[in-house]
Design a protein around this motif. Structure first.
Motif, PDB file in Angstrom:
ATOM      1  N   GLU A  50       7.578   2.406   6.808  1.00 15.86           N
ATOM      2  CA  GLU A  50       6.155   2.076   6.773  1.00 15.86           C
ATOM      3  C   GLU A  50       5.386   3.072   5.908  1.00 15.86           C
ATOM      4  O   GLU A  50       4.479   2.702   5.154  1.00 15.86           O
ATOM      5  CB  GLU A  50       5.601   2.048   8.195  1.00 15.86           C
ATOM      6  N   LEU A  51       5.742   4.351   6.010  1.00 19.88           N
ATOM      7  CA  LEU A  51       5.105   5.370   5.183  1.00 19.88           C
ATOM      8  C   LEU A  51       5.360   5.113   3.700  1.00 19.88           C
ATOM      9  O   LEU A  51       4.450   5.209   2.870  1.00 19.88           O
ATOM     10  CB  LEU A  51       5.619   6.756   5.572  1.00 19.88           C
ATOM     11  N   LEU A  52       6.602   4.785   3.358  1.00 23.58           N
ATOM     12  CA  LEU A  52       6.936   4.521   1.962  1.00 23.58           C
ATOM     13  C   LEU A  52       6.186   3.305   1.432  1.00 23.58           C
ATOM     14  O   LEU A  52       5.732   3.292   0.283  1.00 23.58           O
ATOM     15  CB  LEU A  52       8.446   4.312   1.825  1.00 23.58           C
ATOM     16  N   THR A  53       6.055   2.281   2.286  1.00 21.72           N
ATOM     17  CA  THR A  53       5.326   1.084   1.874  1.00 21.72           C
ATOM     18  C   THR A  53       3.855   1.386   1.634  1.00 21.72           C
ATOM     19  O   THR A  53       3.259   0.933   0.644  1.00 21.72           O
ATOM     20  CB  THR A  53       5.466  -0.011   2.942  1.00 21.72           C
ATOM     21  N   CYS A  54       3.265   2.175   2.519  1.00 18.34           N
ATOM     22  CA  CYS A  54       1.856   2.539   2.366  1.00 18.34           C
ATOM     23  C   CYS A  54       1.642   3.428   1.141  1.00 18.34           C
ATOM     24  O   CYS A  54       0.631   3.296   0.440  1.00 18.34           O
ATOM     25  CB  CYS A  54       1.358   3.250   3.624  1.00 18.34           C
ATOM     26  N   MET A  55       2.570   4.313   0.873  1.00 12.26           N
ATOM     27  CA  MET A  55       2.464   5.188  -0.295  1.00 12.26           C
ATOM     28  C   MET A  55       2.513   4.383  -1.588  1.00 12.26           C
ATOM     29  O   MET A  55       1.817   4.697  -2.563  1.00 12.26           O
ATOM     30  CB  MET A  55       3.577   6.232  -0.282  1.00 12.26           C
ATOM     31  N   ALA A  56       3.333   3.335  -1.597  1.00 15.53           N
ATOM     32  CA  ALA A  56       3.460   2.519  -2.806  1.00 15.53           C
ATOM     33  C   ALA A  56       2.184   1.750  -3.119  1.00 15.53           C
ATOM     34  O   ALA A  56       1.973   1.339  -4.269  1.00 15.53           O
ATOM     35  CB  ALA A  56       4.626   1.543  -2.651  1.00 15.53           C
ATOM     36  N   CYS A  57       1.320   1.577  -2.122  1.00 13.98           N
ATOM     37  CA  CYS A  57       0.094   0.797  -2.332  1.00 13.98           C
ATOM     38  C   CYS A  57      -0.952   1.540  -3.147  1.00 13.98           C
ATOM     39  O   CYS A  57      -1.955   0.944  -3.550  1.00 13.98           O
ATOM     40  CB  CYS A  57      -0.507   0.396  -0.980  1.00 13.98           C
ATOM     41  N   LEU A  58      -0.757   2.821  -3.390  1.00 12.80           N
ATOM     42  CA  LEU A  58      -1.689   3.589  -4.213  1.00 12.80           C
ATOM     43  C   LEU A  58      -1.060   3.985  -5.545  1.00 12.80           C
ATOM     44  O   LEU A  58      -1.588   4.809  -6.270  1.00 12.80           O
ATOM     45  CB  LEU A  58      -2.159   4.833  -3.449  1.00 12.80           C
ATOM     46  N   SER A  59       0.055   3.379  -5.864  1.00 13.89           N
ATOM     47  CA  SER A  59       0.728   3.693  -7.125  1.00 13.89           C
ATOM     48  C   SER A  59      -0.076   3.141  -8.307  1.00 13.89           C
ATOM     49  O   SER A  59      -0.543   1.995  -8.269  1.00 13.89           O
ATOM     50  CB  SER A  59       2.135   3.093  -7.133  1.00 13.89           C
ATOM     51  N   PRO A  60      -0.234   3.929  -9.392  1.00 12.53           N
ATOM     52  CA  PRO A  60      -0.994   3.450 -10.561  1.00 12.53           C
ATOM     53  C   PRO A  60      -0.195   2.550 -11.491  1.00 12.53           C
ATOM     54  O   PRO A  60      -0.728   2.090 -12.504  1.00 12.53           O
ATOM     55  CB  PRO A  60      -1.370   4.754 -11.255  1.00 12.53           C
ATOM     56  N   ASN A  63      -1.346  -0.879 -13.673  1.00 20.91           N
ATOM     57  CA  ASN A  63      -2.787  -0.888 -13.447  1.00 20.91           C
ATOM     58  C   ASN A  63      -3.135  -1.136 -11.968  1.00 20.91           C
ATOM     59  O   ASN A  63      -3.976  -1.963 -11.642  1.00 20.91           O
ATOM     60  CB  ASN A  63      -3.467  -1.940 -14.342  1.00 20.91           C
ATOM     61  N   PHE A  64      -2.448  -0.416 -11.090  1.00 19.34           N
ATOM     62  CA  PHE A  64      -2.696  -0.461  -9.641  1.00 19.34           C
ATOM     63  C   PHE A  64      -2.504  -1.875  -9.080  1.00 19.34           C
ATOM     64  O   PHE A  64      -3.258  -2.328  -8.220  1.00 19.34           O
ATOM     65  CB  PHE A  64      -4.107   0.033  -9.317  1.00 19.34           C
ATOM     66  N   SER A  65      -1.468  -2.558  -9.555  1.00 14.64           N
ATOM     67  CA  SER A  65      -1.237  -3.937  -9.128  1.00 14.64           C
ATOM     68  C   SER A  65      -0.840  -4.041  -7.656  1.00 14.64           C
ATOM     69  O   SER A  65      -1.049  -5.079  -7.020  1.00 14.64           O
ATOM     70  CB  SER A  65      -0.157  -4.582 -10.000  1.00 14.64           C
ATOM     71  N   SER A  66      -0.256  -2.980  -7.101  1.00 14.18           N
ATOM     72  CA  SER A  66       0.198  -3.026  -5.706  1.00 14.18           C
ATOM     73  C   SER A  66      -0.815  -2.431  -4.738  1.00 14.18           C
ATOM     74  O   SER A  66      -0.477  -2.196  -3.569  1.00 14.18           O
ATOM     75  CB  SER A  66       1.530  -2.284  -5.571  1.00 14.18           C
TER      76      SER A  66
END
Length: 208
Positions: A50-60, A63-66
């Motif tokens: 869950e932490l890894l999934t949440c971290m991926a949501c702020l990846s640039p 163009n911040f698609s996730s």
């Protein structure tokens, strides 16, 4: 690929009839994917995933698609000492402005990871404009290091606290772990300085 699969060095009586496409797709490819997923499930707990999934949501990347604001806020809630309830409300509003700024700023268009994002925020002074977002990014960057450090300490503990030394106190064990883990640092300290240090700690009957 539409022909029947012919097993090599195996009796055909015990192999279910299937085409080459079905064999390589279902039994080989999907079977290998299932093994990798099972290995990931055994390696990472549900909370870690869950932490890894949440971290991926702020990846640039792209163009911040996730980007997912709800998951980013959920990640911040895992740090109650850093983000109070008021900070979470402030972060929620700050994220909307932050993402709009990121999409309109060409300097942030080609970034691919959190490390490059954090450096660009510092270079453009936007870490001061969005302090809570920058704090969350810093926490995300040090999380793998902190996790690896904890795992490293537990693995070393089996060497330091053995069956012959299972009654050592917490402070003594902590000192032994530090010297064992950071041995490369302590090897740079001359023996004479260590002797002088112990000699000056208290009055002794003889010179060390």
């Amino acid at each position: 690929m539409d022909a029947l699969y012919v097993p090599q060095r195996r009796s055909r009586r015990f192999v279910k009839k299937a085409t080459n496409l079905h064999h390589f797709r279902v039994e080989i490819f999907l079977g290998e994917i299932d093994l990798h997923l099972q290995e990931l499930d055994n390696r990472f707990s549900e909370r870690s995933m869950e932490l890894l999934t949440c971290m991926a949501c702020l990846s640039p990347k792209d163009n911040f698609s996730s980007f997912d604001k709800e998951k980013v806020l959920k990640l911040a809630s895992y740090y109650p000492e850093e983000f109070s309830s008021f900070d979470l409300m402030t972060l929620e509003g700050q994220l909307d402005i932050f993402m709009e700024n990121m999409h309109n700023d060409e300097r942030f268009q080609n970034l691919r990871d959190l490390n490059s994002l954090s450096m660009m925020l510092v270079n453009t002074k936007k870490d001061k404009t969005y302090p809570l977002v920058y704090l969350l990014i810093k926490l995300m960057l040090i999380l793998p290091v902190a996790t690896a450090s904890v795992e490293r300490v537990f693995s070393v503990m089996t060497y330091v606290k053995s069956k012959l030394r299972n009654s050592m106190g917490d402070q003594f064990m902590n000192d032994c772990l530090v010297t064992f883990i950071e041995k490369q640092v302590f090897l740079q300290v001359p023996d004479e300085k260590i002797i002088d240090r112990f000699q000056n700690m208290k009055t002794r009957r003889m010179q060390l």
